[in-house]
Design a protein around this motif. Structure first.
Motif, PDB file in Angstrom:
ATOM      1  N   GLY A 175      96.369  71.272 -54.971  1.00 11.83           N
ATOM      2  CA  GLY A 175      95.041  71.793 -54.682  1.00 11.83           C
ATOM      3  C   GLY A 175      94.453  72.313 -55.976  1.00 11.83           C
ATOM      4  N   HIS A 176      93.153  72.358 -56.057  1.00 12.85           N
ATOM      5  CA  HIS A 176      92.563  72.890 -57.284  1.00 12.85           C
ATOM      6  C   HIS A 176      92.800  74.395 -57.358  1.00 12.85           C
ATOM      7  CE1 HIS A 176      89.922  73.159 -60.748  1.00 12.85           C
ATOM      8  NE2 HIS A 176      89.524  74.306 -60.232  1.00 12.85           N
ATOM      9  N   GLY A 177      93.363  74.829 -58.483  1.00 11.97           N
ATOM     10  CA  GLY A 177      93.613  76.243 -58.692  1.00 11.97           C
ATOM     11  C   GLY A 177      94.947  76.740 -58.170  1.00 11.97           C
ATOM     12  N   VAL A 178      95.738  75.880 -57.527  1.00 15.76           N
ATOM     13  CA  VAL A 178      97.045  76.337 -57.047  1.00 15.76           C
ATOM     14  C   VAL A 178      97.977  76.573 -58.236  1.00 15.76           C
ATOM     15  CG1 VAL A 178      96.819  75.151 -54.841  1.00 15.76           C
ATOM     16  CG2 VAL A 178      97.984  74.000 -56.733  1.00 15.76           C
ATOM     17  N   ARG A 179      98.944  77.443 -58.012  1.00 16.51           N
ATOM     18  CA  ARG A 179      99.903  77.782 -59.071  1.00 16.51           C
ATOM     19  C   ARG A 179     101.272  78.008 -58.438  1.00 16.51           C
ATOM     20  NH1 ARG A 179      99.108  82.675 -63.496  1.00 16.51           N
ATOM     21  NH2 ARG A 179     101.195  82.593 -64.427  1.00 16.51           N
ATOM     22  N   TYR A 180     102.282  77.390 -59.005  1.00 14.61           N
ATOM     23  CA  TYR A 180     103.640  77.528 -58.498  1.00 14.61           C
ATOM     24  C   TYR A 180     104.591  77.824 -59.662  1.00 14.61           C
ATOM     25  CZ  TYR A 180     101.896  75.154 -54.293  1.00 14.61           C
ATOM     26  OH  TYR A 180     101.187  74.794 -53.178  1.00 14.61           O
ATOM     27  N   GLU A 181     105.702  78.440 -59.307  1.00 16.32           N
ATOM     28  CA  GLU A 181     106.776  78.671 -60.277  1.00 16.32           C
ATOM     29  C   GLU A 181     107.886  77.666 -59.988  1.00 16.32           C
ATOM     30  OE1 GLU A 181     108.027  81.379 -63.494  1.00 16.32           O
ATOM     31  OE2 GLU A 181     106.205  81.320 -62.288  1.00 16.32           O
ATOM     32  N   ILE A 182     108.291  76.904 -60.994  1.00 20.14           N
ATOM     33  CA  ILE A 182     109.347  75.905 -60.839  1.00 20.14           C
ATOM     34  C   ILE A 182     110.566  76.368 -61.634  1.00 20.14           C
ATOM     35  CG2 ILE A 182     109.971  73.483 -61.102  1.00 20.14           C
ATOM     36  CD1 ILE A 182     107.649  73.945 -59.183  1.00 20.14           C
ATOM     37  N   ALA A 183     111.661  76.569 -60.949  1.00 22.74           N
ATOM     38  CA  ALA A 183     112.859  77.120 -61.585  1.00 22.74           C
ATOM     39  C   ALA A 183     113.640  76.035 -62.317  1.00 22.74           C
ATOM     40  CB  ALA A 183     113.746  77.771 -60.531  1.00 22.74           C
ATOM     41  N   PRO A 184     114.359  76.412 -63.363  1.00 23.01           N
ATOM     42  CA  PRO A 184     115.212  75.436 -64.060  1.00 23.01           C
ATOM     43  C   PRO A 184     116.421  75.079 -63.212  1.00 23.01           C
ATOM     44  CG  PRO A 184     115.537  77.629 -64.970  1.00 23.01           C
ATOM     45  CD  PRO A 184     114.408  77.746 -63.987  1.00 23.01           C
ATOM     46  N   ASP A 185     116.949  73.889 -63.429  1.00 19.27           N
ATOM     47  CA  ASP A 185     118.126  73.413 -62.695  1.00 19.27           C
ATOM     48  C   ASP A 185     119.082  72.725 -63.663  1.00 19.27           C
ATOM     49  OD1 ASP A 185     119.740  72.998 -60.482  1.00 19.27           O
ATOM     50  OD2 ASP A 185     118.843  71.053 -60.032  1.00 19.27           O
ATOM     51  N   GLY A 186     119.193  73.290 -64.852  1.00 23.32           N
ATOM     52  CA  GLY A 186     120.069  72.696 -65.855  1.00 23.32           C
ATOM     53  C   GLY A 186     119.954  73.465 -67.153  1.00 23.32           C
ATOM     54  N   PRO A 187     120.839  73.178 -68.090  1.00 22.30           N
ATOM     55  CA  PRO A 187     120.835  73.900 -69.366  1.00 22.30           C
ATOM     56  C   PRO A 187     119.615  73.547 -70.212  1.00 22.30           C
ATOM     57  CG  PRO A 187     122.388  72.064 -69.436  1.00 22.30           C
ATOM     58  CD  PRO A 187     121.902  72.161 -68.026  1.00 22.30           C
ATOM     59  N   GLY A 188     119.201  74.519 -71.018  1.00 19.41           N
ATOM     60  CA  GLY A 188     118.108  74.271 -71.944  1.00 19.41           C
ATOM     61  C   GLY A 188     116.744  74.188 -71.307  1.00 19.41           C
ATOM     62  N   ARG A 189     116.617  74.628 -70.053  1.00 24.68           N
ATOM     63  CA  ARG A 189     115.343  74.626 -69.352  1.00 24.68           C
ATOM     64  C   ARG A 189     114.924  76.054 -69.042  1.00 24.68           C
ATOM     65  NH1 ARG A 189     116.937  69.887 -70.863  1.00 24.68           N
ATOM     66  NH2 ARG A 189     116.125  68.090 -69.706  1.00 24.68           N
ATOM     67  N   SER A 190     113.611  76.295 -69.043  1.00 27.91           N
ATOM     68  CA  SER A 190     113.055  77.574 -68.629  1.00 27.91           C
ATOM     69  C   SER A 190     112.172  77.354 -67.412  1.00 27.91           C
ATOM     70  CB  SER A 190     112.231  78.188 -69.761  1.00 27.91           C
ATOM     71  OG  SER A 190     113.034  78.453 -70.900  1.00 27.91           O
ATOM     72  N   SER A 191     111.847  78.426 -66.731  1.00 29.56           N
ATOM     73  CA  SER A 191     110.927  78.323 -65.602  1.00 29.56           C
ATOM     74  C   SER A 191     109.580  77.783 -66.073  1.00 29.56           C
ATOM     75  CB  SER A 191     110.734  79.690 -64.942  1.00 29.56           C
ATOM     76  OG  SER A 191     111.922  80.130 -64.329  1.00 29.56           O
ATOM     77  N   LEU A 192     108.944  77.012 -65.197  1.00 28.99           N
ATOM     78  CA  LEU A 192     107.644  76.424 -65.506  1.00 28.99           C
ATOM     79  C   LEU A 192     106.579  76.989 -64.580  1.00 28.99           C
ATOM     80  CD1 LEU A 192     108.508  72.621 -65.871  1.00 28.99           C
ATOM     81  CD2 LEU A 192     107.953  74.226 -67.717  1.00 28.99           C
ATOM     82  N   HIS A 193     105.390  77.239 -65.131  1.00 26.10           N
ATOM     83  CA  HIS A 193     104.222  77.564 -64.335  1.00 26.10           C
ATOM     84  C   HIS A 193     103.462  76.258 -64.115  1.00 26.10           C
ATOM     85  CE1 HIS A 193     104.847  81.872 -65.091  1.00 26.10           C
ATOM     86  NE2 HIS A 193     105.170  81.495 -66.324  1.00 26.10           N
ATOM     87  N   LEU A 194     103.360  75.831 -62.858  1.00 20.16           N
ATOM     88  CA  LEU A 194     102.739  74.555 -62.512  1.00 20.16           C
ATOM     89  C   LEU A 194     101.364  74.812 -61.903  1.00 20.16           C
ATOM     90  CD1 LEU A 194     103.080  71.451 -62.223  1.00 20.16           C
ATOM     91  CD2 LEU A 194     104.116  71.882 -59.982  1.00 20.16           C
ATOM     92  N   PHE A 195     100.323  74.242 -62.513  1.00 23.21           N
ATOM     93  CA  PHE A 195      98.942  74.450 -62.076  1.00 23.21           C
ATOM     94  C   PHE A 195      98.337  73.134 -61.590  1.00 23.21           C
ATOM     95  CE2 PHE A 195      99.838  77.750 -65.114  1.00 23.21           C
ATOM     96  CZ  PHE A 195      99.160  78.864 -64.666  1.00 23.21           C
ATOM     97  N   GLY A 196      97.585  73.194 -60.501  1.00 21.26           N
ATOM     98  CA  GLY A 196      96.840  72.039 -60.020  1.00 21.26           C
ATOM     99  C   GLY A 196      95.382  72.144 -60.422  1.00 21.26           C
ATOM    100  N   CYS A 197      94.778  71.013 -60.752  1.00 21.21           N
ATOM    101  CA  CYS A 197      93.366  70.969 -61.140  1.00 21.21           C
ATOM    102  C   CYS A 197      92.798  69.628 -60.700  1.00 21.21           C
ATOM    103  CB  CYS A 197      93.242  71.125 -62.659  1.00 21.21           C
ATOM    104  SG  CYS A 197      91.543  71.081 -63.291  1.00 21.21           S
ATOM    105  N   TYR A 198      91.573  69.622 -60.164  1.00 26.51           N
ATOM    106  CA  TYR A 198      90.946  68.352 -59.851  1.00 26.51           C
ATOM    107  C   TYR A 198      90.890  67.482 -61.107  1.00 26.51           C
ATOM    108  CZ  TYR A 198      89.217  70.348 -55.443  1.00 26.51           C
ATOM    109  OH  TYR A 198      89.112  70.925 -54.199  1.00 26.51           O
ATOM    110  N   HIS A 199      90.999  66.187 -60.912  1.00 31.97           N
ATOM    111  CA  HIS A 199      90.957  65.268 -62.050  1.00 31.97           C
ATOM    112  C   HIS A 199      89.558  65.256 -62.668  1.00 31.97           C
ATOM    113  CE1 HIS A 199      91.282  61.567 -64.413  1.00 31.97           C
ATOM    114  NE2 HIS A 199      92.586  61.743 -64.340  1.00 31.97           N
ATOM    115  N   VAL A 200      89.524  65.003 -63.977  1.00 31.71           N
ATOM    116  CA  VAL A 200      88.245  64.996 -64.699  1.00 31.71           C
ATOM    117  C   VAL A 200      87.540  63.648 -64.593  1.00 31.71           C
ATOM    118  CG1 VAL A 200      88.737  66.846 -66.320  1.00 31.71           C
ATOM    119  CG2 VAL A 200      89.546  64.540 -66.829  1.00 31.71           C
TER     120      VAL A 200
END
Length: 228
Positions: A175-200
């Motif tokens: 959805g436009h403006g949605v935001r989620y936290e994606i956790a790491p599932d392996g070494p050398g990874r950090s949590s990610l902030h995932l944002f949705g935006c309508y396509h340009v």
């Protein structure tokens, strides 16, 4: 990776289309030499923010050889990115125009221009290993991802899983403006902030479904999240 990607010929339909477009050209660009190959990601290899689109445009990236360069979608995208400090200039017209992305990389789930801007599911899946590889290479630094459009969102989630992140079940909804936290599932990874935006796409920007202010707001939030 970029050198190998630019030589890919894995999808016969996409190879035929991108090369046909490069031969026939659009009248406005008849004196230009089209790239006519897969288009690699754009931006530094140690970016903290990743922008994920859909695929190169036939007379944009497929012509210039650079993501979102030389078409109306790129005009809107790079102007918004410049407004929040993610590029050194607001325009992207051709390779060698001086554009630099600042701590940001732009890529796509499909790297060849598709007919009608619609890759098939098989083409999407065949191209996925490039996105998985790119995510792995960015893993030490990437902290936030902005996904442009629902198609790119659905393509990214399985790639994140393959690249070492834990995508929750049920899967996050676009959805436009949605935001989620994606956790790491392996070494050398950090949590990610995932944002949705309508396509340009022009369909969104010309109708006002996506305004410059809306786009800048998402990028400002993503930049802040990536810097933290």
């Amino acid at each position: 990776m970029d050198a190998a990607l630019a030589d890919c010929r894995a999808c016969p339909r996409l190879v035929a289309w991108r090369e046909q477009v490069a031969r026939e050209k659009r009248a406005a660009y008849r004196d230009e030499t089209y790239w006519g190959r897969p288009v690699t990601g754009l931006g530094p290899a140690d970016a903290r923010l990743l922008v994920v689109g859909l695929a190169p445009a036939a007379h944009g990236g497929n012509r210039t050889g650079r993501m979102f360069t030389g078409d109306r979608s790129g005009d809107v995208l790079f102007a918004a990115m410049y407004a929040v400090g993610l590029t050194n200039q607001p325009t992207a017209t051709h390779r060698g125009d001086g554009l630099r992305l600042l701590d940001t990389r732009v890529t796509a789930p499909v790297h060849c221009a598709p007919p009608d801007n619609k890759p098939t599911p098989d083409e999407r899946d065949r191209c996925r290993h490039w996105l998985v590889t790119e995510l792995g290479l960015l893993a030490p630094t990437v902290r936030a991802i902005v996904v442009l459009g629902g198609w790119g969102w659905q393509a990214l989630l399985p790639a994140l899983t393959s690249a070492g992140w834990q995508v929750p079940r049920p899967r996050p909804k676009f959805g436009h403006g949605v935001r989620y936290e994606i956790a790491p599932d392996g070494p050398g990874r950090s949590s990610l902030h995932l944002f949705g935006c309508y396509h340009v796409s022009q369909q969104n920007t010309f109708t006002g479904r996506l305004t410059p202010a809306m786009l800048e707001d998402v990028f400002a939030q993503a930049k802040s999240a990536a810097e933290r």
